[in-house]
Write an enzyme that holds these catalytic residues in place. Sequence first.
Site, PDB file in Angstrom:
ATOM      1  CG  LEU A  39       9.372  -3.283   2.176  1.00 39.60           C
ATOM      2  CD1 LEU A  39       9.399  -2.266   1.053  1.00 39.60           C
ATOM      3  CD2 LEU A  39       9.726  -4.662   1.654  1.00 39.60           C
ATOM      4  CE  LYS A  64       1.634  -1.146  16.762  1.00 40.78           C
ATOM      5  NZ  LYS A  64       0.816  -0.647  15.621  1.00 40.78           N
ATOM      6  CG  ASP A  87       4.361  11.465  14.696  1.00 37.62           C
ATOM      7  OD1 ASP A  87       4.159  11.258  13.483  1.00 37.62           O
ATOM      8  OD2 ASP A  87       3.445  11.758  15.494  1.00 37.62           O
ATOM      9  CB  SER A 168       7.125   3.702  -5.479  1.00 33.11           C
ATOM     10  OG  SER A 168       6.250   2.887  -6.238  1.00 33.11           O
ATOM     11  CE1 TYR A 201       3.534   5.071  -1.046  1.00 36.08           C
ATOM     12  CE2 TYR A 201       3.131   3.930  -3.120  1.00 36.08           C
ATOM     13  CZ  TYR A 201       3.893   4.108  -1.986  1.00 36.08           C
ATOM     14  OH  TYR A 201       5.015   3.344  -1.779  1.00 36.08           O
ATOM     15  CE  LYS A 205       6.973   7.187  -1.405  1.00 35.62           C
ATOM     16  NZ  LYS A 205       7.973   6.776  -0.367  1.00 35.62           N
ATOM     17  CB  SER A 236       5.161  -4.008   2.243  1.00 33.13           C
ATOM     18  OG  SER A 236       5.365  -2.877   3.056  1.00 33.13           O
TER      19      SER A 236
END
Length: 326
Positions: A39, A64, A87, A168, A201, A205, A236
């Site tokens: 995303l 990357k 990081d 989320s 997780y 959120k 994703s």
Amino acid sequence: MGGFFGFIWHQWTFTPKPLAASKSLEGKTVLITGGNIGLGFEAAKELASHRVSNLIMAVRDTKKGETAKEAILKESPDVKIEIWELDYDSYDSIIVFGERVKTLERLDYALLNAGLKQMQYTTAKLGHETNVQINHLGTSLVSLQILPALEKTAKATGKPSRLTIVSSEGHFWIPFNERTAPNILAKMDEKETFGKQMNRYYTTKLLNVLWARELATKIKKEEVVLNTVNPGFCYSGLHRHEKTGIIKIFLWAFGWTTQQGAHCLTDALVEHEDSHGEYLSEQKVVPPSNFVLSDEGQKVQKKIWNETLDVFKKEVPKADIRSFEA
């Protein structure tokens, strides 16, 4: 909002829209964390296509990041793109990053997108449960480090800067049993509280929403408009730790594309000028979970804020958070 059938309905019936072609970000500086994949990458591409003058992609792996930069430049060759190392599992990295942000001439938009969904209990390098460290503690400290640059830009331009934190819809769905602990964050570091599958997780959120709502009370909306956003259920890199195959089935049945999820992020970041302290989903302001809005939720919100600052004072004494302690 928030229930399973509501989730299915929105995934089937709503199609996220890109920013209007006429939207120009010329002269603006945009910062995106986690901008090299998923995303974040698609959001970076979309913003670059709207003639951003300076796009800063903060990534953990700079190699990357450079690869992502080259891909974006093929479509938007006139955009200046910088790759900065960041990081979330290193306080030294966050502090160095924050000092670098302060040197910017301007910072108009910041999208805090970096995060992970760890399905099994692991401990981050800094000692906290990994989801808690990356999604909550890392995100929260970065938000404090970049605020001075956002506020400085607002004062210079006479227009509020923007800060969006990616959350989320899953924050509606978890029991958050740790909320009654004497120290919530310490409790969440205990392996026994991890729960099953995506519970931890989704709890982090929820912490994003609580943190952002409390932080919004500490800053002037005339200087920085801060909101949180649900990108929807979409393809994703976030799902890379899912091993059961269930997510693949749900993505096939209900998932949005990565580009569509990114449209939700760019919409929250650039549009909705009156969204300070608000939660956005389906590209509009909607109420967060009932828990967040409840009396208990508001007490927990302040508790999470204070606990988080206590962690920073203990573990990151070089972080300047004095102005937020009151």
